[in-house]
Design an enzyme around this catalytic site. Structure first.
Site, PDB file in Angstrom:
ATOM      1  N   GLU A  74       0.712  -1.339  -0.026  1.00 53.08           N
ATOM      2  CA  GLU A  74       0.194  -0.482   0.537  1.00 53.08           C
ATOM      3  C   GLU A  74       1.197   1.595  -0.006  1.00 53.08           C
ATOM      4  O   GLU A  74       0.329   2.416  -0.898  1.00 53.08           O
ATOM      5  CB  GLU A  74      -1.188   0.062   1.141  1.00 53.08           C
ATOM      6  CG  GLU A  74      -1.679   0.720   1.350  1.00 53.08           C
ATOM      7  CD  GLU A  74      -2.762   1.467   2.304  1.00 53.08           C
ATOM      8  OE1 GLU A  74      -4.065   1.770   2.850  1.00 53.08           O
ATOM      9  OE2 GLU A  74      -2.175   0.611   3.340  1.00 53.08           O
ATOM     10  N   ASP A 101      -0.927  -5.348   3.137  1.00 52.87           N
ATOM     11  CA  ASP A 101      -0.754  -3.924   3.174  1.00 52.87           C
ATOM     12  C   ASP A 101      -0.549  -3.960   5.053  1.00 52.87           C
ATOM     13  O   ASP A 101      -0.751  -4.904   5.826  1.00 52.87           O
ATOM     14  CB  ASP A 101      -2.688  -4.142   3.771  1.00 52.87           C
ATOM     15  CG  ASP A 101      -3.160  -2.678   4.469  1.00 52.87           C
ATOM     16  OD1 ASP A 101      -2.522  -2.357   4.486  1.00 52.87           O
ATOM     17  OD2 ASP A 101      -4.317  -2.976   4.799  1.00 52.87           O
ATOM     18  N   ILE A 103      -0.449  -2.075   7.869  1.00 47.90           N
ATOM     19  CA  ILE A 103      -2.236  -1.465   8.755  1.00 47.90           C
ATOM     20  C   ILE A 103      -3.252  -1.390   8.229  1.00 47.90           C
ATOM     21  O   ILE A 103      -3.383  -0.679   7.426  1.00 47.90           O
ATOM     22  CB  ILE A 103      -1.299  -0.508   9.534  1.00 47.90           C
ATOM     23  CG1 ILE A 103       0.501  -0.769  10.017  1.00 47.90           C
ATOM     24  CG2 ILE A 103      -2.392  -0.601  10.778  1.00 47.90           C
ATOM     25  CD1 ILE A 103       0.275   0.263  11.149  1.00 47.90           C
ATOM     26  N   ASP A 104      -3.744  -2.444   8.195  1.00 45.60           N
ATOM     27  CA  ASP A 104      -5.104  -2.254   7.303  1.00 45.60           C
ATOM     28  C   ASP A 104      -6.053  -1.791   9.116  1.00 45.60           C
ATOM     29  O   ASP A 104      -6.456  -2.810   9.905  1.00 45.60           O
ATOM     30  CB  ASP A 104      -5.856  -3.988   6.772  1.00 45.60           C
ATOM     31  CG  ASP A 104      -6.962  -3.348   6.753  1.00 45.60           C
ATOM     32  OD1 ASP A 104      -7.028  -2.753   5.724  1.00 45.60           O
ATOM     33  OD2 ASP A 104      -8.208  -4.211   6.913  1.00 45.60           O
ATOM     34  N   THR A 106      -5.751   1.893   9.675  1.00 45.27           N
ATOM     35  CA  THR A 106      -4.559   3.072  10.447  1.00 45.27           C
ATOM     36  C   THR A 106      -5.813   3.749  11.544  1.00 45.27           C
ATOM     37  O   THR A 106      -4.805   3.958  12.218  1.00 45.27           O
ATOM     38  CB  THR A 106      -3.655   3.820   9.475  1.00 45.27           C
ATOM     39  OG1 THR A 106      -3.057   2.513   8.433  1.00 45.27           O
ATOM     40  CG2 THR A 106      -2.590   4.487   9.267  1.00 45.27           C
ATOM     41  N   ASP A 229      -6.656  -4.566   0.542  1.00 45.33           N
ATOM     42  CA  ASP A 229      -7.241  -4.554   1.469  1.00 45.33           C
ATOM     43  C   ASP A 229      -7.772  -6.147   1.519  1.00 45.33           C
ATOM     44  O   ASP A 229      -7.855  -6.810   2.440  1.00 45.33           O
ATOM     45  CB  ASP A 229      -8.648  -3.781   1.091  1.00 45.33           C
ATOM     46  CG  ASP A 229      -7.677  -2.437   1.435  1.00 45.33           C
ATOM     47  OD1 ASP A 229      -7.231  -2.011   2.726  1.00 45.33           O
ATOM     48  OD2 ASP A 229      -7.844  -1.971   0.444  1.00 45.33           O
TER      49      ASP A 229
END
Length: 277
Positions: A74, A101, A103-104, A106, A229
């Site tokens: 990402e 990703d 940190i999905d 954030t 995602d």
């Protein structure tokens, strides 16, 4: 995997994905509270130095094991749907593509709302073959390997058994695009809320899909998502016996942005309700 696919030991792919997710998860959890957010494309779309550091950590680890593999993360991509589509297109010829990703969720992470995850998938010629979603707050690791099932805490996962929307707990997410996607999403919420047992909006698409796979949610839909995602969660849902399409009911592929995931039993009813809205 079929017999003629290269087997550099699918084990090692999964082991590397799990190791990366666990290490990155541990690291981002240790950094909670130190993350000052930057605004990515609008004030609802946040990124932090921790996102970037987590992605670097994952990219470097994968690179040491599989230097020839391609990587789509990402943080390497400009905000907005056009940039996402272009980034995916540029990598579309890759034999092995890691889709990450770091940190999905954030926004949750920044606000210390404990619902965020690390999402790591490996696609072989455009098809996801390994999917890992890790929740550092609950130390829950969701793992799927194509053809071999999906697991959490080492136990096989199976989607829930609710046969109809009215018995279902369904999740969605608010899109970052507030001009087009959000009003459409709000209409869908308004249409669905009276038809389901209840709705949840917890702010991590990857974890929502892991929860569909684990039978904790009957279904999930969202608009305007990206490959990173969805890729890992897509395999979790499929391998747990669920169903995954775009909002028109077409099969999932890496380019899908408007997704519907479910236990399979409520899928057509969910699609029909979303379409009506």
């Amino acid at each position: 995997m079929d017999a003629n696919e290269p087997v550099i030991g699918s084990k090692s792919f999964t082991a590397v994905a799990v190791n990366c997710a666990a290490k990155a998860g541990e690291w981002i959890k240790s950094k909670i509270g130190s993350a000052a957010p930057d605004i990515k494309s609008n004030m609802h779309d946040l990124v932090t130095e921790v996102d970037k550091g987590s992605e670097r950590l994952i990219r470097n680890l994968i690179g040491t094991h599989f230097p020839d593999h391609s990587f789509l993360g990402e943080e390497g991509v400009e905000p907005g749907p056009e940039a996402s589509a272009k980034a995916l297109e540029r990598k579309s010829g890759a034999e092995y593509l890691w889709i990450v990703d770091p940190i999905d969720g954030t926004t949750n992470y920044v606000h210390r709302f404990p619902f965020y995850s690390v999402s790591i998938a490996l696609a072989y010629r455009g098809q996801v073959i390994v999917g890992v979603v890790y929740d550092p707050e609950r130390d829950e690791l969701f793992v799927a390997e194509r053809g071999k099932g999906a697991y959490v805490h080492g136990k096989r996962m199976k989607v829930s058994g609710e046969p109809e929307l009215r018995q279902s707990l369904v999740a969605t997410g608010f899109p970052a695009d507030h001009k087009m996607a959000l009003p459409a999403n709000l209409r869908q919420i308004q249409a669905l809320a009276p038809q389901v047992r209840n709705l949840r909006i917890a702010g991590s698409a990857a974890l929502h899909m892991a929860y569909v796979a684990a039978g904790r949610l009957s279904g999930f839909w969202e608009a305007g998502l990206n490959a990173w995602d969805l890729a890992a969660g897509s395999l979790l849902v499929e391998e747990a016996g669920g169903r995954l399409t775009d909002q028109n009911g077409e099969p999932y592929h890496l380019g899908v942005r408007n997704v519907v995931a479910s236990n399979g039993l409520i899928h057509d009813e969910l699609l029909a309700s979303l379409a009506k809205a």
